[in-house]
Design a protein around this motif. Sequence first.
Motif, PDB file in Angstrom:
ATOM      1  N   GLY B 380      18.004 -37.786-115.878  1.00  0.00           N
ATOM      2  CA  GLY B 380      16.502 -38.156-115.859  1.00  0.00           C
ATOM      3  C   GLY B 380      15.796 -39.329-115.592  1.00  0.00           C
ATOM      4  O   GLY B 380      17.145 -40.145-114.784  1.00  0.00           O
ATOM      5  N   ILE B 381      14.920 -39.892-116.008  1.00  0.00           N
ATOM      6  CA  ILE B 381      14.762 -41.264-115.008  1.00  0.00           C
ATOM      7  C   ILE B 381      14.765 -41.773-116.311  1.00  0.00           C
ATOM      8  O   ILE B 381      14.957 -43.329-116.007  1.00  0.00           O
ATOM      9  N   GLY B 382      14.068 -41.744-117.722  1.00  0.00           N
ATOM     10  CA  GLY B 382      13.446 -41.928-119.204  1.00  0.00           C
ATOM     11  C   GLY B 382      13.323 -43.911-118.481  1.00  0.00           C
ATOM     12  O   GLY B 382      11.957 -44.327-117.880  1.00  0.00           O
ATOM     13  N   LEU B 383      13.450 -45.067-118.627  1.00  0.00           N
ATOM     14  CA  LEU B 383      13.336 -46.589-118.391  1.00  0.00           C
ATOM     15  C   LEU B 383      13.684 -46.674-117.707  1.00  0.00           C
ATOM     16  O   LEU B 383      13.172 -47.985-116.236  1.00  0.00           O
ATOM     17  N   GLU B 384      14.298 -46.326-116.976  1.00  0.00           N
ATOM     18  CA  GLU B 384      15.678 -47.190-116.472  1.00  0.00           C
ATOM     19  C   GLU B 384      16.235 -47.103-115.251  1.00  0.00           C
ATOM     20  O   GLU B 384      15.814 -48.026-114.470  1.00  0.00           O
ATOM     21  N   LYS B 385      15.250 -46.005-114.579  1.00  0.00           N
ATOM     22  CA  LYS B 385      15.344 -45.307-113.176  1.00  0.00           C
ATOM     23  C   LYS B 385      13.756 -45.260-112.959  1.00  0.00           C
ATOM     24  O   LYS B 385      13.273 -44.768-111.630  1.00  0.00           O
ATOM     25  N   GLN B 386      12.715 -46.015-113.521  1.00  0.00           N
ATOM     26  CA  GLN B 386      11.469 -45.385-113.143  1.00  0.00           C
ATOM     27  C   GLN B 386      11.050 -46.257-111.791  1.00  0.00           C
ATOM     28  O   GLN B 386      10.657 -45.895-110.969  1.00  0.00           O
ATOM     29  N   PRO B 387      11.752 -47.483-111.649  1.00  0.00           N
ATOM     30  CA  PRO B 387      11.410 -48.185-111.464  1.00  0.00           C
ATOM     31  C   PRO B 387      11.572 -47.996-109.728  1.00  0.00           C
ATOM     32  O   PRO B 387      11.388 -48.643-108.619  1.00  0.00           O
ATOM     33  N   PHE B 388      12.325 -46.791-109.426  1.00  0.00           N
ATOM     34  CA  PHE B 388      12.815 -46.253-108.179  1.00  0.00           C
ATOM     35  C   PHE B 388      12.202 -45.089-107.600  1.00  0.00           C
ATOM     36  O   PHE B 388      12.407 -44.326-106.435  1.00  0.00           O
ATOM     37  N   MET B 389      11.619 -45.008-108.358  1.00  0.00           N
ATOM     38  CA  MET B 389      10.521 -43.501-108.707  1.00  0.00           C
ATOM     39  C   MET B 389       9.612 -43.426-107.496  1.00  0.00           C
ATOM     40  O   MET B 389       9.694 -41.697-106.106  1.00  0.00           O
ATOM     41  N   GLY B 390       9.213 -44.452-107.517  1.00  0.00           N
ATOM     42  CA  GLY B 390       8.720 -44.371-105.238  1.00  0.00           C
ATOM     43  C   GLY B 390       9.153 -44.673-104.293  1.00  0.00           C
ATOM     44  O   GLY B 390       8.785 -44.550-103.217  1.00  0.00           O
ATOM     45  N   TRP B 391      10.648 -44.590-104.556  1.00  0.00           N
ATOM     46  CA  TRP B 391      11.149 -44.437-102.966  1.00  0.00           C
ATOM     47  C   TRP B 391      11.388 -43.223-103.390  1.00  0.00           C
ATOM     48  O   TRP B 391      11.842 -42.678-102.170  1.00  0.00           O
ATOM     49  N   GLN B 392      11.311 -42.145-103.746  1.00  0.00           N
ATOM     50  CA  GLN B 392      11.511 -40.433-103.465  1.00  0.00           C
ATOM     51  C   GLN B 392      10.184 -39.993-103.490  1.00  0.00           C
ATOM     52  O   GLN B 392      10.013 -39.458-102.536  1.00  0.00           O
TER      53      GLN B 392
END
Lengths: 342, 447, 413
Positions: B380-392
Amino acid sequence: MTATDQSRAGAAQLGRVVRDPILLAFADEVGAAEAGPVAVEGGRTQWEVGAPDVPTAGPGDVRLVRAPSGVVAFEPAEMTVLVRVGTTVAELDAELRPSGQQVALEGFEPGATVGGVLSVGRSGITRLGHGPVRDTLLQARYVSAEGLLVTAGGPTVKNVTGFDLCRLLVGSLGTIGLLGDVLLRTRPRPQHSGWWCGEADPFALQDQLYRPTSLLWDGTRVWLRLDGYHADVADQAAVAERHGLAACEGPPVLPAGRCSVDPGALRRLDAARREAGGFVAEIGVGIVHGRWDGPRPTPPDHQVRALHRRIRRAFDPTGRLNPGRDPLAASQPITAGQEASR
Amino acid sequence: MRGDAGVVCFPLTTEEVQHCVRIAGRHGRAVVPRGAGTGLAGGAVPKDAPVVVVTTKMQQVEVDRDRRLVWVQPGVINLDLTKQLRPDGFHFAPDPSSQQSCSLGGNVANNSGGPHCLAYGVTSAHVVAIEVVLGDGELTMLGGLDPEPAGYDLRGVFVGSEGCVGIATRIAVRLTPNPPAVATLLADFVEPADAAAAVSAIIAAGVVPAAIEMMDQRITQVVEAFVGAGYPTDAGAILLVEVDGLPGGVAAETALVDEVCRAHRARSVRVAADDEERMLLWKGRKTAFGAVARVKPNYYLHDTVVPRTKLLDVLRQVYEIADRHGIIVMNVFHAGDGNLHPLLVFDAREPGVLDRVHDAGEEIVRASLDAGGVLSGEHGIGLEKQPFMGWQFTTVDLDAQARLRDAFDPDGRCNPAKVLPAGSRCGDLQHLDDSRRRQLLDDGAWV
Amino acid sequence: MKIPVVEDELAQCVSCGLCLPHCPTFRVTGEERYSPRGRIEAIRQVHRGDEPADASFIDMMDTCVQCRGCETACPSGVPFGRLMEAAREGLAEATRYQPWYRRLGYRALAVHPLVVAGSRLLALAQRSRLVPSARLGLPDRLPLRVAPLRVRAVAADAPEVWFHTGCVMDAWQRDVHDAALAVLGAMGVAARLPQPNRRGLDGGCCGALAGHAGLIDIARAQATATMATFPGSAPILVDSAGCGAQLKDLGHLLGTDEARAFSARVFDIQEWIAAHADRLPGPGPAAAGADRPVVAVQDPCHLRHVQRAHLPVRQVLRPYFTLVELDDEGLCCGAGGAYSVLQPELSRQIRDRKLGALRRAGGSVVASANPGCSMHLAAAGLEVRHPMELLADALGLAAEAGDGDGQRDRDRG
């Protein structure tokens, strides 16, 4: 802003911008809100679903569009296929066959398109073994009500990045967006496959078998489909034969009408209804073809109805996508029967 | 990753969850659900003093053998459920590595996978219906016991929504029959590249094993110290392959996997002799993350998925990136579906190390996405992978996701700080004049 | 508050949570604060000075049974037992965490005549119904008098093995010692009992209970005294899992080469017998039949999770009994030394889970190699016997072992 503008602007964006000219052209054909109501047409094999009042021809001001077709990329080593949704299921199957693979979309009428099958979301009679249609969809690129291309899901066989728009799209009757192309999971074609039928207790049989592909029952007779390695099919067939089944041609012709019922209700069906017949039920799944006067599932509660209204409004504020179709009405039995194809 | 909870509640019943959510709403607080706290992306970490609803005391299980399903409350532990079903010959198929601890509620929230989801599918494929408390405290049922409930697949939307659209209070999951035959193979390679190539070759041969797991030398050595499973610690990489089903297929596929591995220069291929040996081989794989403190006390873990055919190439880059930043990386992952789990291990007490770890992590994500992959396969994305969402995803993609979330939770009560990065909604875009809008998009800005 | 931990050991937990289901107090409460991960986090915060060592912290520490089930579950090998003992040691030093009367009580365990006298007082009180035994988790009828132990094959100077008798167990479960010595005798093993030194007032207690309470100085003194009662190099056999675990860990507690050498000589009695099984008389014809008694094996935590020597119990019993296993992966029963008295409510809830596992397993008798566990489970109405008692029965030594000199209180009336 048109989808083509979006694509150009996307050069500076970070995400994956769709640049496929065929999808861009489809998006521009659908157009933005100003372009008015639009409905998408596939093979018209399940045209009535969720739209009791929609005429079979494009109604007055509703523009009919067709999704693009063609298999874009098939990667046997990935076990995925990227296909434009106007492609028929039969064409897709023919494309995959030489590589010994298939998609778990089986038992649809000739002419049924990938987009139509996904948008209606009804599974074929092999759901027991192959899983529901919705589980084959990995990524969808669709045109939004604003005429923009949106990517839902992702291009890999496993993905939990963000909210699962793919699940929302399957069975949405084109009310969330109009599918352009989809990435589907493929599976190995079984080495051997066959049908067995005869009079038997389908529930006792189900308990004795390991993951059969299909188990149909008309209240008296049972049809069983087994897939797999020769030795395993032979072993399972021996079990079936002990229950009184014998090898046969294939499944019965499915009677007209289709509804989704609690599979537990099939098990508790009283003798009078069993003997009266008039139906073919998918054991272990709960789809009943034909006449069904047994218990039906409780209708969606007011919270679910409110969620539907809000979701539909959020994705299509002007109500231009496939107007007249209501996914909540899709559980009504349809008038034209779904013929089983072998 | 640290948070601060306002209030922590331990409800026992659906009604108590509703009370928690309503009281939170009256006080203008968000609600963050939490299960066993084994998540790896910070999805349950409380931000801005919310009401934390912990489901660990919700432990009811009702098995419905006729329908081959079981109703569970969200606090039920994944492995407990499988153990409880064992006498009836069934199990719950998703088996994340944390299955001995993680709860069903968490599995639903993250759409959890595990080694065996290669053949059996992730949690979404096993959830039939979910009773949900929505952000306003109202109760509803998503999905149903019949196969094609009317309307949108809201059940499917809920699974994997990381607590952002409501709290599951009862979950109906499908029972999977235990396979009549199982074979677990351990293949030992000198070169990780050969192991990765063998994975692609197995799939290309038309076999979808129940699981294909890969462990590199570093993690193998660490894990072997804990379990003593007899992993070859001098191997460059090992593959753990499981095939299951009816005996004929198991025999055929075991032979094929053995042949493919040897053709790719496996030094040895060992088939577990009995259940005890199988369990030991799996125990090593499943405790791998927890074992890293034997090397360094902290780890940073990614969960990207790449096309299976790109596995080898991305793996090479992962090692190169970690080396360049002077960080130890260990790889233990679901090779069969291309789901990487590079573990960057470090000691946070070392000055400056966190920056290097983050830089390396970002580069690994970038390399995975460049190879056509995705950000998260199962954590999942949670807090930690949020900053990368805009990469995908593009702004438009994220806006569509935001619309879905807002339709469920218009007041933003449910775990609001998670998954979508701030500014995912581009509603304002409609009101901007065209030139301004174009400029914003050209700048790559979040609008 | 400064906690006397090794910082690297405290840093070793990566918070993965794999320990949670193996923690008895997390299992019954579902609360993070009653889990190993939660307790480690609390110890870190108090150690760093971010949080005070207040009543809430003390509650988190006190509710830990110290079963160390989390240690076998921990892939990173966090030495949780040491962290917990350090936390309690810190508390004992910095606060009035252990009141004077408890300190005195732990000290008294080293004075064996006092333990026996105290036990006898308790037994009298019990018979006059002055003590609510069930609520306190005490055995039903404590012995009024204890007979001297009979060692069958005594070695005059150089024993083959030493036999540790301990403190409370020697007063309350001397039958177990008798059975163990009878088995050793049947094997032809020359065993010897420890000789109390300093006028019989020292030795006996291994110091485990004081150590668990954070009274490290008392524990060290008791351990040192006990060591002195086993001179030479012969193996030391222990029939109490808790004492065995402590004696095997003296190397760490005392930090001396002498202590390390001593610990290397310590064996759980089942462990040692399993390694010398060829000297046991074979099972008689009665043991071969289908009607062999069915025994459920309960693993004391300090045997399974600390000594990791629970398998020999099965090796020793299997030739004579039909064994059934529990499905709870060795989750604690809630006895925990003095825990059942200090935390009765949690202890009972934990025991209820164990009773469920025992019920599912079946079996007419429970085998438990630790006196605390067996008393705790017996208080719930189960028939619990030490593996040595079962073995003595199977070897036909029971009558002999119980024969004594006619002095013991057999509770015949």
